[in-house]
Scaffold this motif. Structure first.
Motif, PDB file in Angstrom:
ATOM      1  N   LYS A  92      46.191  27.917  42.565  1.00  0.00           N
ATOM      2  CA  LYS A  92      45.800  28.998  41.666  1.00  0.00           C
ATOM      3  C   LYS A  92      44.560  29.739  42.141  1.00  0.00           C
ATOM      4  CE  LYS A  92      47.949  27.195  37.531  1.00  0.00           C
ATOM      5  NZ  LYS A  92      47.800  26.791  36.146  1.00  0.00           N
ATOM      6  N   SER A  93      43.668  29.042  42.841  1.00  0.00           N
ATOM      7  CA  SER A  93      42.451  29.707  43.322  1.00  0.00           C
ATOM      8  C   SER A  93      42.796  30.784  44.354  1.00  0.00           C
ATOM      9  CB  SER A  93      41.470  28.687  43.902  1.00  0.00           C
ATOM     10  OG  SER A  93      42.016  28.059  45.044  1.00  0.00           O
ATOM     11  N   VAL A  94      43.839  30.559  45.142  1.00  0.00           N
ATOM     12  CA  VAL A  94      44.281  31.573  46.112  1.00  0.00           C
ATOM     13  C   VAL A  94      44.795  32.802  45.367  1.00  0.00           C
ATOM     14  CG1 VAL A  94      45.977  32.087  47.929  1.00  0.00           C
ATOM     15  CG2 VAL A  94      44.814  29.870  47.898  1.00  0.00           C
ATOM     16  N   LEU A  95      45.583  32.567  44.322  1.00  0.00           N
ATOM     17  CA  LEU A  95      46.093  33.681  43.524  1.00  0.00           C
ATOM     18  C   LEU A  95      44.951  34.453  42.860  1.00  0.00           C
ATOM     19  CD1 LEU A  95      49.282  32.148  41.884  1.00  0.00           C
ATOM     20  CD2 LEU A  95      49.182  34.257  43.213  1.00  0.00           C
ATOM     21  N   ARG A  96      43.981  33.728  42.313  1.00  0.00           N
ATOM     22  CA  ARG A  96      42.842  34.399  41.664  1.00  0.00           C
ATOM     23  C   ARG A  96      42.056  35.238  42.671  1.00  0.00           C
ATOM     24  NH1 ARG A  96      42.528  29.576  38.634  1.00  0.00           N
ATOM     25  NH2 ARG A  96      41.018  28.694  40.075  1.00  0.00           N
ATOM     26  N   SER A  97      41.849  34.711  43.868  1.00  0.00           N
ATOM     27  CA  SER A  97      41.117  35.458  44.903  1.00  0.00           C
ATOM     28  C   SER A  97      41.873  36.719  45.300  1.00  0.00           C
ATOM     29  CB  SER A  97      40.890  34.586  46.135  1.00  0.00           C
ATOM     30  OG  SER A  97      40.048  33.509  45.831  1.00  0.00           O
ATOM     31  N   ALA A  98      43.171  36.582  45.470  1.00  0.00           N
ATOM     32  CA  ALA A  98      44.000  37.748  45.828  1.00  0.00           C
ATOM     33  C   ALA A  98      43.979  38.783  44.704  1.00  0.00           C
ATOM     34  CB  ALA A  98      45.427  37.308  46.129  1.00  0.00           C
ATOM     35  N   GLU A  99      44.003  38.316  43.466  1.00  0.00           N
ATOM     36  CA  GLU A  99      43.951  39.236  42.333  1.00  0.00           C
ATOM     37  C   GLU A  99      42.606  39.967  42.283  1.00  0.00           C
ATOM     38  OE1 GLU A  99      45.208  39.275  37.667  1.00  0.00           O
ATOM     39  OE2 GLU A  99      44.287  37.436  38.427  1.00  0.00           O
ATOM     40  N   GLN A 100      41.522  39.251  42.558  1.00  0.00           N
ATOM     41  CA  GLN A 100      40.201  39.899  42.589  1.00  0.00           C
ATOM     42  C   GLN A 100      40.150  40.967  43.675  1.00  0.00           C
ATOM     43  OE1 GLN A 100      37.603  36.510  43.018  1.00  0.00           O
ATOM     44  NE2 GLN A 100      37.359  36.272  40.805  1.00  0.00           N
ATOM     45  N   LEU A 101      40.740  40.677  44.828  1.00  0.00           N
ATOM     46  CA  LEU A 101      40.794  41.670  45.905  1.00  0.00           C
ATOM     47  C   LEU A 101      41.575  42.896  45.450  1.00  0.00           C
ATOM     48  CD1 LEU A 101      40.379  42.634  48.844  1.00  0.00           C
ATOM     49  CD2 LEU A 101      42.557  41.507  49.354  1.00  0.00           C
ATOM     50  N   ALA A 102      42.730  42.667  44.845  1.00  0.00           N
ATOM     51  CA  ALA A 102      43.556  43.787  44.375  1.00  0.00           C
ATOM     52  C   ALA A 102      42.776  44.660  43.392  1.00  0.00           C
ATOM     53  CB  ALA A 102      44.836  43.261  43.739  1.00  0.00           C
ATOM     54  N   LYS A 103      42.083  44.032  42.458  1.00  0.00           N
ATOM     55  CA  LYS A 103      41.280  44.788  41.490  1.00  0.00           C
ATOM     56  C   LYS A 103      40.166  45.561  42.182  1.00  0.00           C
ATOM     57  CE  LYS A 103      42.068  41.873  37.470  1.00  0.00           C
ATOM     58  NZ  LYS A 103      41.474  40.940  36.508  1.00  0.00           N
ATOM     59  N   SER A 104      39.520  44.933  43.169  1.00  0.00           N
ATOM     60  CA  SER A 104      38.419  45.606  43.871  1.00  0.00           C
ATOM     61  C   SER A 104      38.914  46.815  44.658  1.00  0.00           C
ATOM     62  CB  SER A 104      37.689  44.632  44.795  1.00  0.00           C
ATOM     63  OG  SER A 104      38.462  44.346  45.949  1.00  0.00           O
ATOM     64  N   LEU A 105      40.199  46.814  45.010  1.00  0.00           N
ATOM     65  CA  LEU A 105      40.795  47.943  45.723  1.00  0.00           C
ATOM     66  C   LEU A 105      41.339  49.011  44.776  1.00  0.00           C
ATOM     67  CD1 LEU A 105      42.670  45.986  48.539  1.00  0.00           C
ATOM     68  CD2 LEU A 105      40.577  47.358  48.765  1.00  0.00           C
ATOM     69  N   GLY A 106      41.172  48.785  43.472  1.00  0.00           N
ATOM     70  CA  GLY A 106      41.587  49.781  42.489  1.00  0.00           C
ATOM     71  C   GLY A 106      42.998  49.609  41.951  1.00  0.00           C
ATOM     72  N   LEU A 107      43.655  48.515  42.277  1.00  0.00           N
ATOM     73  CA  LEU A 107      44.997  48.278  41.746  1.00  0.00           C
ATOM     74  C   LEU A 107      44.906  47.699  40.338  1.00  0.00           C
ATOM     75  CD1 LEU A 107      46.794  46.710  44.844  1.00  0.00           C
ATOM     76  CD2 LEU A 107      47.115  49.005  43.909  1.00  0.00           C
ATOM     77  N   ARG A 108      45.894  48.016  39.548  1.00  0.00           N
ATOM     78  CA  ARG A 108      46.016  47.405  38.221  1.00  0.00           C
ATOM     79  C   ARG A 108      46.770  46.097  38.405  1.00  0.00           C
ATOM     80  NH1 ARG A 108      49.381  51.442  35.169  1.00  0.00           N
ATOM     81  NH2 ARG A 108      49.394  49.778  33.625  1.00  0.00           N
ATOM     82  N   THR A 109      46.188  45.024  37.963  1.00  0.00           N
ATOM     83  CA  THR A 109      46.856  43.735  38.090  1.00  0.00           C
ATOM     84  C   THR A 109      47.299  43.263  36.707  1.00  0.00           C
ATOM     85  OG1 THR A 109      44.817  42.469  37.921  1.00  0.00           O
ATOM     86  CG2 THR A 109      45.534  43.102  40.135  1.00  0.00           C
TER      87      THR A 109
END
Length: 150
Positions: A92-109
């Motif tokens: 789950k920590s990998v998923l959370r990190s990837a989600e944080q990256l997506a948000k930082s790039l301006g994507l809606r997660t």
């Protein structure tokens, strides 16, 4: 009981996962709530798939030829407006990190989806995604927030 949502057949869920079974599972869940589903096993035809009418993109983090993180960056570069659901069998920590990256790039997660998952989980997630795309009464709580006694 699966209530179909009043949606146009052009509104769909896009799944990008190298496992055909995952695409089939998500397609069944989308169809059960009245949406079409396009399933890709690679990002090769992504530009054709990201088009008006895409309600959500469900993306596996492990893809052949291009990993999910590269694809997250590509979606951000293409100014994808659809909510993105990241899927993985990783921790789950990998998923959370990837989600944080997506948000930082301006994507809606729309939150991560840990594999293996059940079709009911996917159906509920799709209902929440679609509900968040339609105007809600001011008192309605988003699906992502738990109900409280208050």
């Amino acid at each position: 009981m699966n209530a179909a949502l009043p949606r146009s057949a052009t509104q769909r869920i896009l799944v990008i996962d190298d496992e055909d079974e995952i695409g089939e599972l998500v397609a069944a869940a989308a169809e059960s709530v009245g949406l079409a589903c396009t399933a890709l096993t690679s990002a090769q035809h992504l530009d054709e798939a990201i088009a008006p009418g895409v309600e959500a993109v469900m993306l596996d983090l492990m893809l052949p030829g291009m990993d999910g993180i590269e694809l997250v960056r590509l979606l951000a570069d293409r100014a994808c407006r659809a909510p993105v659901v990241l899927m993985s069998g990783h921790d789950k920590s990998v998923l959370r990190s990837a989600e944080q990256l997506a948000k930082s790039l301006g994507l809606r997660t729309a939150g991560p989806l840990q594999k293996p998952f059940r079709i009911a989980e996917v159906e509920n997630l799709i209902r929440c995604l679609v509900a968040s795309e339609t105007p809600q009464p001011a008192r309605a709580a988003p699906c992502s927030e738990p109900l409280t006694e208050a």
